[in-house]
Write a protein that holds these residues in place. Structure first.
Motif, PDB file in Angstrom:
ATOM      1  N   LYS A 199      10.807 -29.149  18.343  1.00 45.53           N
ATOM      2  CA  LYS A 199       9.511 -29.318  19.002  1.00 45.53           C
ATOM      3  C   LYS A 199       8.280 -30.142  18.215  1.00 45.53           C
ATOM      4  O   LYS A 199       7.900 -31.105  18.672  1.00 45.53           O
ATOM      5  CB  LYS A 199       8.720 -28.029  19.679  1.00 45.53           C
ATOM      6  CG  LYS A 199       7.448 -28.307  20.389  1.00 45.53           C
ATOM      7  CD  LYS A 199       6.605 -26.860  20.840  1.00 45.53           C
ATOM      8  CE  LYS A 199       6.381 -26.081  19.739  1.00 45.53           C
ATOM      9  NZ  LYS A 199       5.271 -26.612  19.006  1.00 45.53           N
ATOM     10  N   GLU A 259       2.055 -21.943  29.773  1.00 48.32           N
ATOM     11  CA  GLU A 259       2.151 -23.337  28.960  1.00 48.32           C
ATOM     12  C   GLU A 259       3.242 -23.355  27.760  1.00 48.32           C
ATOM     13  O   GLU A 259       4.139 -24.250  27.856  1.00 48.32           O
ATOM     14  CB  GLU A 259       0.704 -23.595  28.200  1.00 48.32           C
ATOM     15  CG  GLU A 259      -0.525 -23.970  29.180  1.00 48.32           C
ATOM     16  CD  GLU A 259      -1.657 -24.187  28.327  1.00 48.32           C
ATOM     17  OE1 GLU A 259      -1.661 -23.523  27.147  1.00 48.32           O
ATOM     18  OE2 GLU A 259      -2.610 -24.487  29.014  1.00 48.32           O
ATOM     19  N   LEU A 269       6.638 -25.639  28.225  1.00 48.79           N
ATOM     20  CA  LEU A 269       6.803 -26.474  26.881  1.00 48.79           C
ATOM     21  C   LEU A 269       8.325 -26.213  26.308  1.00 48.79           C
ATOM     22  O   LEU A 269       8.968 -27.051  26.059  1.00 48.79           O
ATOM     23  CB  LEU A 269       5.848 -26.086  25.815  1.00 48.79           C
ATOM     24  CG  LEU A 269       5.826 -27.118  24.499  1.00 48.79           C
ATOM     25  CD1 LEU A 269       5.968 -28.420  25.003  1.00 48.79           C
ATOM     26  CD2 LEU A 269       4.878 -26.471  23.662  1.00 48.79           C
ATOM     27  N   ASN A 310      10.914 -27.915  28.575  1.00 49.02           N
ATOM     28  CA  ASN A 310      10.755 -29.217  28.529  1.00 49.02           C
ATOM     29  C   ASN A 310      11.449 -29.745  27.262  1.00 49.02           C
ATOM     30  O   ASN A 310      12.186 -30.737  27.150  1.00 49.02           O
ATOM     31  CB  ASN A 310       9.321 -29.589  28.571  1.00 49.02           C
ATOM     32  CG  ASN A 310       8.710 -29.984  29.790  1.00 49.02           C
ATOM     33  OD1 ASN A 310       9.438 -30.902  30.589  1.00 49.02           O
ATOM     34  ND2 ASN A 310       7.892 -29.439  30.128  1.00 49.02           N
TER      35      ASN A 310
END
Length: 457
Positions: free
Chosen positions: A272, A352, A356, A359
């Motif tokens: 990430k 959130e 995230l 994704n």
């Protein structure tokens, strides 16, 4: 009849309370001064923390240090306290502590009659930085601790300045909790000293390892390279494992094997922040600050995680997998532990963080560019519909496996490779979107069979 000592204490606390607003003004003004004095240390200093002496802290100190015997009045006690206002300059690494002290000695180079030093532009702030540093504490460990004072409205307020690396700050919190704030009866014996020394030694090793990584990051960023997983990811995974094992034991009285989960989270943070987020020089510092904060936070590994049941994402993969995970987050303990740890590490709200994470997992399993350039022989509309169906198929098949093993690194790599092969084969067989939909069930079963083989191996 009440002991006189408590009258002295009450008088001192009342005086401290009357001066509280004034002390806070000093803290704010000195914070601004220190920021300017440390302007040349931006590559070393990651934080500047401050506090004003509280009544509870002062009450304890008066009794512990017998200040009621040494001084005749409340004013005398306050005047002789060395830490009415305290500052901690937080450095990135241990070796930066001395560098910051050297910088302060260089810029605060005018010596007053009392032996303290000041900067000509800031004559109200004085430090005794010429004293021998670091100092040796009663526990045998060293610390960069400097006495000083600030002059405001004709009054002198004593200042204590500490310079601490992140790992020293982290270790100091542990020691403070184990020794000074622990009211249980035990002797601060060789065992406790050895235990604390062992913790400090491990943190010092970690500091050195992270320092090497940071230096490599600096070099790599200059050359346009990306830091390798072996030099960053493993250290983060170990830090996650050690921290949450301790927190789980505090909550449950036992701990599970968190190695795989910690490895997943370490890898997640790596892909990430580095692979998809670009190189940031303060990533290690930010993570250490997070771990430090978590260390002093009580965690509950029994109560449900609060997440909304109305999860929605316009991305069909994220929506499909996310809806499933929410349905099992509080029933499958492996997933519960994973998301409890993830939500603690990540700074945003749970929704959130959850989105995230999904994704990042999708980007790891499926290269969007690769998928979106498949089926180019079909019209843009039909190929777009097919891309969505394939993403949905992949997510649905992962929910059929269901276990946390779907995000194990070795499995994600295998899934990625198998899915590429599967889609490339479909490109040769599918002549239209309607043709795909006619045999969709058979295609799904074929893919699911391949997916299950990955988890059988």
């Amino acid at each position: 009849m009440r002991l006189q000592v408590f009258d002295t204490i009450e008088e001192t606390l009342d005086l401290l309370e009357k001066k509280e607003a004034f002390h806070h003004e000093v803290k704010h003004e000195l914070h601004a001064v220190l920021k300017q004095l440390l302007a040349g240390c931006n590559d070393m200093v990651v934080g500047l923390n401050s506090r004003v002496k509280t009544k509870d802290s002062l009450r304890e100190k008066i009794i512990r240090n017998r200040l009621y015997v040494k001084y005749n009045s409340a004013q005398d006690i306050l005047d002789t306290l060395s830490d009415l206002v305290g500052f901690i300059i937080e450095c990135r690494f241990i070796e930066d502590e001395f560098k910051v002290l050297t910088h302060l000695r260089k810029v605060m180079n005018v010596q007053g009659e009392d032996g303290y030093y000041f900067h000509p532009d800031f004559p109200n702030f004085h430090l005794e930085h010429g004293s021998r540093q670091p100092q040796i504490q009663k526990n045998g460990f060293s610390i960069y601790r400097i006495d000083g004072y600030f002059l405001k409205d004709g009054q002198r307020v004593n200042i204590e300045l500490q310079i601490k690396a992140l790992v020293h700050s982290f270790w100091g919190d542990i020691e403070h909790k184990l020794v000074y704030k622990n009211t249980n009866y035990y002797v601060y014996d060789d065992f406790m000293k050895d235990l604390l020394a062992s913790i400090k030694a491990n943190l010092t090793i970690t500091d050195r390892q992270l320092n090497i990584i940071y230096d490599q990051m600096q070099e790599d960023s200059k050359d346009g390279k990306i830091i390798s997983e072996s030099s960053f990811e493993r250290q983060i995974s170990k830090a996650i494992n050690d921290l949450f094992a301790q927190k789980m034991y505090e909550s449950l009285g036992f701990t599970l094997n968190l190695k795989n989960t910690s490895t997943i989270l370490g890898h997640y943070l790596f892909i990430k922040d580095i692979r998809y987020g670009g190189v940031s020089n303060d990533r290690i510092s930010a993570l250490f600050k997070t771990f430090k904060k978590l260390n002093s936070t009580k965690m509950d590994f029994e109560s449900e995680i609060e997440v909304s049941d109305n999860f929605y994402s316009p991305d069909i993969f994220v929506h499909t997998l996310g809806t499933y995970l929410i349905s099992v987050i509080n029933t499958d303990y492996d997933w519960f532990i994973f998301f409890k740890m993830l939500f603690s590490i990540e700074p945003g709200n749970n929704f959130e963080d959850f989105t995230l994470f999904l994704n990042v997992i999708k980007n790891y399993l499926v290269d969007n560019y690769w998928l979106n350039t498949s089926f180019v022989k079909l019209s843009m509309e039909q190929s777009s519909l097919l891309h969505d169906e394939l993403a949905k198929m992949l997510a649905a098949s992962l929910t059929e496996i269901g276990t946390i093993e779907i995000i194990y690194d070795k499995h994600m790599l295998a899934i990625n490779k198998a899915f590429v092969v599967f889609v490339e084969e479909l490109e040769k067989r599918v002549i239209s979107y309607s043709d795909f939909m006619q045999y969709q069930s058979a295609y799904y079963d074929e893919w699911l069979h391949r997916l299950r083989k990955i988890f059988e191996d």
